[in-house]
Design an enzyme around this catalytic site. Structure first.
Site, PDB file in Angstrom:
ATOM      1  N   ASP A  20     -23.223  11.133 -11.614  1.00  0.00           N
ATOM      2  CA  ASP A  20     -23.232   9.695 -10.377  1.00  0.00           C
ATOM      3  C   ASP A  20     -24.473   8.914 -11.279  1.00  0.00           C
ATOM      4  OD1 ASP A  20     -23.353   9.459  -7.934  1.00  0.00           O
ATOM      5  OD2 ASP A  20     -25.676  10.634  -7.693  1.00  0.00           O
ATOM      6  N   SER A  70     -13.031   6.992  -5.561  1.00  0.00           N
ATOM      7  CA  SER A  70     -13.616   7.963  -5.620  1.00  0.00           C
ATOM      8  C   SER A  70     -14.283   8.487  -6.984  1.00  0.00           C
ATOM      9  CB  SER A  70     -13.146   9.741  -4.879  1.00  0.00           C
ATOM     10  OG  SER A  70     -13.676  10.095  -5.384  1.00  0.00           O
ATOM     11  N   ARG A  73     -28.722   3.631  -3.615  1.00  0.00           N
ATOM     12  CA  ARG A  73     -28.199   1.770  -3.507  1.00  0.00           C
ATOM     13  C   ARG A  73     -27.852   0.403  -2.892  1.00  0.00           C
ATOM     14  NH1 ARG A  73     -25.897   5.621  -6.295  1.00  0.00           N
ATOM     15  NH2 ARG A  73     -24.321   7.024  -6.660  1.00  0.00           N
ATOM     16  N   ARG A  89     -24.707  15.378  -8.479  1.00  0.00           N
ATOM     17  CA  ARG A  89     -23.207  15.774  -8.070  1.00  0.00           C
ATOM     18  C   ARG A  89     -23.220  14.569  -9.553  1.00  0.00           C
ATOM     19  NH1 ARG A  89     -20.096  11.008  -4.591  1.00  0.00           N
ATOM     20  NH2 ARG A  89     -20.343  10.035  -6.114  1.00  0.00           N
ATOM     21  N   ASP A 126       0.477  -1.161  -0.023  1.00  0.00           N
ATOM     22  CA  ASP A 126      -0.556   0.346   0.285  1.00  0.00           C
ATOM     23  C   ASP A 126       0.721   1.402  -0.126  1.00  0.00           C
ATOM     24  OD1 ASP A 126      -3.448   0.574   1.075  1.00  0.00           O
ATOM     25  OD2 ASP A 126      -1.731   2.000   0.989  1.00  0.00           O
ATOM     26  N   TYR A 161     -13.593   7.253 -13.616  1.00  0.00           N
ATOM     27  CA  TYR A 161     -13.563   5.897 -12.261  1.00  0.00           C
ATOM     28  C   TYR A 161     -13.597   4.789 -12.545  1.00  0.00           C
ATOM     29  CZ  TYR A 161     -13.917   2.480  -8.391  1.00  0.00           C
ATOM     30  OH  TYR A 161     -14.324   1.632  -7.001  1.00  0.00           O
ATOM     31  N   THR A 214      -4.551   7.236   0.697  1.00  0.00           N
ATOM     32  CA  THR A 214      -6.216   6.724   1.107  1.00  0.00           C
ATOM     33  C   THR A 214      -5.859   5.960   2.376  1.00  0.00           C
ATOM     34  OG1 THR A 214      -7.720   5.387  -0.084  1.00  0.00           O
ATOM     35  CG2 THR A 214      -6.677   7.931  -0.621  1.00  0.00           C
ATOM     36  N   SER A 242     -16.243  -2.318  -9.084  1.00  0.00           N
ATOM     37  CA  SER A 242     -17.035  -1.638  -9.048  1.00  0.00           C
ATOM     38  C   SER A 242     -18.155  -1.677 -10.164  1.00  0.00           C
ATOM     39  CB  SER A 242     -16.898   0.037  -9.246  1.00  0.00           C
ATOM     40  OG  SER A 242     -17.787   0.578  -8.898  1.00  0.00           O
ATOM     41  N   LYS A 244     -12.228   1.427 -13.834  1.00  0.00           N
ATOM     42  CA  LYS A 244     -12.419   0.286 -13.444  1.00  0.00           C
ATOM     43  C   LYS A 244     -12.848  -0.952 -14.287  1.00  0.00           C
ATOM     44  CE  LYS A 244     -11.595   0.343  -8.910  1.00  0.00           C
ATOM     45  NZ  LYS A 244     -10.815  -0.706  -8.433  1.00  0.00           N
TER      46      LYS A 244
HETATM   47  P1  NAD Z   1     -10.266   3.037   0.174  1.00  0.00           P
HETATM   48  O1  NAD Z   1      -9.233   3.973  -0.361  1.00  0.00           O
HETATM   49  O2  NAD Z   1      -9.891   2.784   1.831  1.00  0.00           O
HETATM   50  O3  NAD Z   1      -8.077   1.474   0.291  1.00  0.00           O
HETATM   51  C1  NAD Z   1      -7.203   2.112  -1.390  1.00  0.00           C
HETATM   52  C2  NAD Z   1      -6.342   1.838  -1.141  1.00  0.00           C
HETATM   53  O4  NAD Z   1      -4.655   1.935  -2.125  1.00  0.00           O
HETATM   54  C3  NAD Z   1      -5.052   2.417  -0.045  1.00  0.00           C
HETATM   55  O5  NAD Z   1      -5.248   2.140   1.776  1.00  0.00           O
HETATM   56  C4  NAD Z   1      -4.279   3.378  -0.562  1.00  0.00           C
HETATM   57  O6  NAD Z   1      -3.332   4.014   0.479  1.00  0.00           O
HETATM   58  C5  NAD Z   1      -4.020   2.406  -1.476  1.00  0.00           C
HETATM   59  N1  NAD Z   1      -3.865   2.736  -3.124  1.00  0.00           N
HETATM   60  C6  NAD Z   1      -4.061   4.039  -3.701  1.00  0.00           C
HETATM   61  N2  NAD Z   1      -3.344   3.743  -4.583  1.00  0.00           N
HETATM   62  C7  NAD Z   1      -2.459   3.438  -4.515  1.00  0.00           C
HETATM   63  C8  NAD Z   1      -1.108   2.865  -5.235  1.00  0.00           C
HETATM   64  N3  NAD Z   1      -1.090   3.660  -6.486  1.00  0.00           N
HETATM   65  N4  NAD Z   1      -0.531   2.408  -4.986  1.00  0.00           N
HETATM   66  C9  NAD Z   1      -0.778   1.332  -4.061  1.00  0.00           C
HETATM   67  N5  NAD Z   1      -1.224   1.799  -3.151  1.00  0.00           N
HETATM   68  C10 NAD Z   1      -2.898   2.848  -3.121  1.00  0.00           C
HETATM   69  O7  NAD Z   1     -10.841   2.094  -0.317  1.00  0.00           O
HETATM   70  P2  NAD Z   1     -11.811   1.017  -0.821  1.00  0.00           P
HETATM   71  O8  NAD Z   1     -13.212   1.388  -0.109  1.00  0.00           O
HETATM   72  O9  NAD Z   1     -11.192  -0.164   0.208  1.00  0.00           O
HETATM   73  O10 NAD Z   1     -11.840  -0.264  -1.437  1.00  0.00           O
HETATM   74  C11 NAD Z   1     -11.201  -0.938  -2.085  1.00  0.00           C
HETATM   75  C12 NAD Z   1     -11.448  -0.995  -3.849  1.00  0.00           C
HETATM   76  O11 NAD Z   1     -12.557  -1.080  -3.929  1.00  0.00           O
HETATM   77  C13 NAD Z   1     -11.255  -0.261  -4.542  1.00  0.00           C
HETATM   78  O12 NAD Z   1     -10.128  -0.490  -5.427  1.00  0.00           O
HETATM   79  C14 NAD Z   1     -12.345   0.427  -4.976  1.00  0.00           C
HETATM   80  O13 NAD Z   1     -12.251   1.041  -6.543  1.00  0.00           O
HETATM   81  C15 NAD Z   1     -13.159  -1.208  -4.749  1.00  0.00           C
HETATM   82  N6  NAD Z   1     -14.443  -0.580  -4.859  1.00  0.00           N
HETATM   83  C16 NAD Z   1     -14.881  -0.346  -3.556  1.00  0.00           C
HETATM   84  C17 NAD Z   1     -16.449   0.153  -2.792  1.00  0.00           C
HETATM   85  C18 NAD Z   1     -16.792   0.675  -1.976  1.00  0.00           C
HETATM   86  O14 NAD Z   1     -17.714   1.229  -1.944  1.00  0.00           O
HETATM   87  N7  NAD Z   1     -15.535   0.926  -1.027  1.00  0.00           N
HETATM   88  C19 NAD Z   1     -17.107   0.036  -4.362  1.00  0.00           C
HETATM   89  C20 NAD Z   1     -16.704  -0.636  -6.091  1.00  0.00           C
HETATM   90  C21 NAD Z   1     -15.747  -1.031  -5.863  1.00  0.00           C
HETATM   91  C1  UD1 Z   2     -18.839   3.936  -4.465  1.00  0.00           C
HETATM   92  C2  UD1 Z   2     -17.510   4.015  -4.215  1.00  0.00           C
HETATM   93  C3  UD1 Z   2     -17.283   3.213  -5.290  1.00  0.00           C
HETATM   94  C4  UD1 Z   2     -17.390   2.573  -6.145  1.00  0.00           C
HETATM   95  C5  UD1 Z   2     -18.869   2.542  -5.859  1.00  0.00           C
HETATM   96  C6  UD1 Z   2     -19.467   1.258  -6.307  1.00  0.00           C
HETATM   97  C7  UD1 Z   2     -16.271   4.537  -2.463  1.00  0.00           C
HETATM   98  C8  UD1 Z   2     -15.629   6.227  -1.943  1.00  0.00           C
HETATM   99  N1  UD1 Z   2     -17.035   5.440  -3.763  1.00  0.00           N
HETATM  100  O1  UD1 Z   2     -19.048   4.900  -4.966  1.00  0.00           O
HETATM  101  O2  UD1 Z   2     -15.593   3.026  -4.772  1.00  0.00           O
HETATM  102  O3  UD1 Z   2     -17.154   1.908  -6.631  1.00  0.00           O
HETATM  103  O4  UD1 Z   2     -19.898   3.073  -4.232  1.00  0.00           O
HETATM  104  O5  UD1 Z   2     -20.867   1.681  -6.304  1.00  0.00           O
HETATM  105  O6  UD1 Z   2     -15.962   4.282  -1.808  1.00  0.00           O
HETATM  106  N2  UD1 Z   2     -23.900  11.721  -1.769  1.00  0.00           N
HETATM  107  C9  UD1 Z   2     -24.258  12.418  -0.692  1.00  0.00           C
HETATM  108  N3  UD1 Z   2     -23.717  13.164   0.142  1.00  0.00           N
HETATM  109  C10 UD1 Z   2     -22.455  13.388   0.523  1.00  0.00           C
HETATM  110  C11 UD1 Z   2     -21.629  12.390  -0.374  1.00  0.00           C
HETATM  111  C12 UD1 Z   2     -22.408  11.374  -0.917  1.00  0.00           C
HETATM  112  O7  UD1 Z   2     -25.859  12.763  -1.195  1.00  0.00           O
HETATM  113  O8  UD1 Z   2     -21.948  14.143   1.265  1.00  0.00           O
HETATM  114  C13 UD1 Z   2     -24.102  11.061  -2.968  1.00  0.00           C
HETATM  115  C14 UD1 Z   2     -23.917  10.758  -3.161  1.00  0.00           C
HETATM  116  O9  UD1 Z   2     -24.046  12.088  -4.953  1.00  0.00           O
HETATM  117  C15 UD1 Z   2     -24.344   9.424  -4.498  1.00  0.00           C
HETATM  118  C16 UD1 Z   2     -24.500   9.047  -3.109  1.00  0.00           C
HETATM  119  O10 UD1 Z   2     -23.914   9.154  -2.616  1.00  0.00           O
HETATM  120  O11 UD1 Z   2     -25.868   9.871  -4.728  1.00  0.00           O
HETATM  121  C17 UD1 Z   2     -23.144   7.424  -3.204  1.00  0.00           C
HETATM  122  O12 UD1 Z   2     -21.832   7.941  -3.131  1.00  0.00           O
HETATM  123  P1  UD1 Z   2     -20.571   7.998  -2.652  1.00  0.00           P
HETATM  124  O13 UD1 Z   2     -21.101   7.622  -1.298  1.00  0.00           O
HETATM  125  O14 UD1 Z   2     -19.394   8.860  -2.969  1.00  0.00           O
HETATM  126  O15 UD1 Z   2     -20.586   6.405  -3.816  1.00  0.00           O
HETATM  127  P2  UD1 Z   2     -20.678   6.048  -4.830  1.00  0.00           P
HETATM  128  O16 UD1 Z   2     -20.776   7.253  -5.684  1.00  0.00           O
HETATM  129  O17 UD1 Z   2     -21.696   5.301  -4.721  1.00  0.00           O
END
Ligand code: NAD
Ligand code: UD1
Length: 332
Positions: free
Chosen positions: A287, A90, A223, A284, A45, A153, A49, A129, A157
């Site tokens: 979105d 994000s 969602r 947004r 890592d 984004y 973030t 995603s 993906k």
């Molecule tokens: P997160 O930001 O908490 O974790 C991502 C990690 O990757 C972080 O620790 C960051 O430091 C590391 N990272 C980023 N760029 C890097 C790089 N260039 N080299 C090495 N490390 C790097 O995010 P998360 O919510 O845990 O998401 C994990 C994965 O799941 C991501 O690939 C994200 O796109 C995917 N994903 C997340 C969600 C969600 O809702 N959280 C939904 C769909 C897909």
């Molecule tokens: C999230 C994940 C993304 C993943 C996707 C899969 C994060 C940061 N994003 O995106 O990695 O691929 O799900 O479904 O983990 N909103 C508000 N107020 C706020 C923030 C957000 O209203 O303060 C709204 C946004 O406009 C959106 C919804 O909440 O409509 C969800 O937003 P967000 O949580 O950022 O996630 P996704 O864009 O769905």
């Protein structure tokens, strides 16, 4: 790697798993589950973030960036399978400034695949995603639908998925793409404008003297919110599944339920004891309006079932935030 002996004296070699993004939200939960069952875990890592304190004890942790192809190649040596989670997750961050997201999410994924290929890694599980489906009509989302990414984004993906599938077809690598729907739970970052909405709202409701939770749009967008334990379970099941069921395939990982933001706001307010109504702002850019998954393919291929529902997940999340926020020992 040195072989070890089990209780009957039989020699075996412990499997070694690499988790990229191990200091992040989802990666740290997968690491915790693997360590708990006695597996050997390498973590990689760049702490962009993620946070060092998220990395569970027992993980052999290397700070490095996916952009560094030779560091990635080295960390893949001797690894049996990879959970590839490192990314900038994000959507709005990628809209505002696409290049850093592109470099981590797509160039980084390419470097990872090349490192895995050079090291002969058997299986790569890729964190994709649900956002790749975009705003096309037709619910629930099924993996056979043609993706229509809106923001950079999801385009990154989706390109990563295509690369994963290419490496399965051309090099016989067992790549598996898991399309996560919006995940929430303990350790998700809540302190950034780019944080996931539920973590952000939970923290804002616990700090009523600071920024107020603001719904972007009318709050009727929704969602298939998925508690993190369900995602961990899907990963472990996909890791163990026979290659003929999963290699080169794409699977939705979600609960198969849809909740609007207005509904989520009310539940969070109830669990945190917050009494203010939400503020509303402009929707947004880039979105996705709604998401809802068909989880039949994951169920059929590797027996995936959601373990924790939305409401129980929210309760656990709020209780974690309360504990860490009130104790003030964990920087949120
Ligand atoms: P997160 O930001 O908490 O974790 C991502 C990690 O990757 C972080 O620790 C960051 O430091 C590391 N990272 C980023 N760029 C890097 C790089 N260039 N080299 C090495 N490390 C790097 O995010 P998360 O919510 O845990 O998401 C994990 C994965 O799941 C991501 O690939 C994200 O796109 C995917 N994903 C997340 C969600 C969600 O809702 N959280 C939904 C769909 C897909
Ligand atoms: C999230 C994940 C993304 C993943 C996707 C899969 C994060 C940061 N994003 O995106 O990695 O691929 O799900 O479904 O983990 N909103 C508000 N107020 C706020 C923030 C957000 O209203 O303060 C709204 C946004 O406009 C959106 C919804 O909440 O409509 C969800 O937003 P967000 O949580 O950022 O996630 P996704 O864009 O769905």
């Amino acid at each position: 790697m040195a072989p070890e002996a089990d209780r009957r004296g039989k020699l075996f070699r412990l499997a070694t798993y690499l988790i990229t993004g191990v200091a992040g939200f989802v990666g740290s939960h997968i690491a915790e589950a693997l360590i708990a069952r006695g597996d050997r875990v390498l973590g990689f890592d760049n702490l962009s973030t993620g946070k060092r304190e998220n990395v569970p004890k027992g993980v052999d942790f290397i700070v490095g960036d996916l952009a560094d192809a030779s560091a990635v190649e080295r960390v893949c040596l001797g690894v049996d399978a990879i959970f590839h989670l490192a990314a900038l997750p994000s959507v709005p961050r990628s809209v505002k400034n696409p290049r850093p997201s592109h470099v981590s999410n797509l160039d980084g994924t390419f470097n990872l695949l090349e490192g895995a290929r050079a090291a002969g890694v058997g299986r790569v599980l890729y964190a994709s995603s649900s956002s790749v489906y975009g705003n096309q009509p037709g619910f629930p989302r099924v993996e056979t639908m043609l993706p229509q990414p809106i923001a950079p984004y999801p385009a990154q993906k989706l390109a990563g998925e295509t690369y994963m599938q290419s490496y399965a077809r051309v090099y016989g690598m067992e790549t598996v793409c898991l399309r996560y729907f919006n995940i929430f739970g303990p350790r998700q970052r809540a302190d950034s404008p780019y944080s996931g909405v539920l973590a952000k709202f939970a923290l804002q409701m616990m700090r009523p003297d600071q920024e107020r939770p603001t719904i972007q749009g009318d709050g009727e967008q929704g969602r298939d919110f998925t508690y993190v334990d369900n995602v961990v379970s899907a990963n472990l099941l996909a890791l163990a599944a026979p290659a003929e069921k999963v290699a080169g395939q794409v699977f939705n990982v979600a609960c198969g339920e849809h909740h609007t933001l207005n509904e989520a706001y009310k539940l969070l307010a109830r669990y945190t004891g917050y009494n203010e109504p939400p503020l509303y702002s402009e929707p947004r850019a880039g979105d996705v309006r709604n998401s809802l998954a068909d989880i039949g393919a994951a169920r059929e291929a590797f027996g995936y079932e959601p373990l924790i529902d939305f409401s129980e997940g929210l309760r656990r999340t709020v209780s974690w935030f309360r504990e860490h926020f009130e104790a003030s020992t964990h920087k949120l």
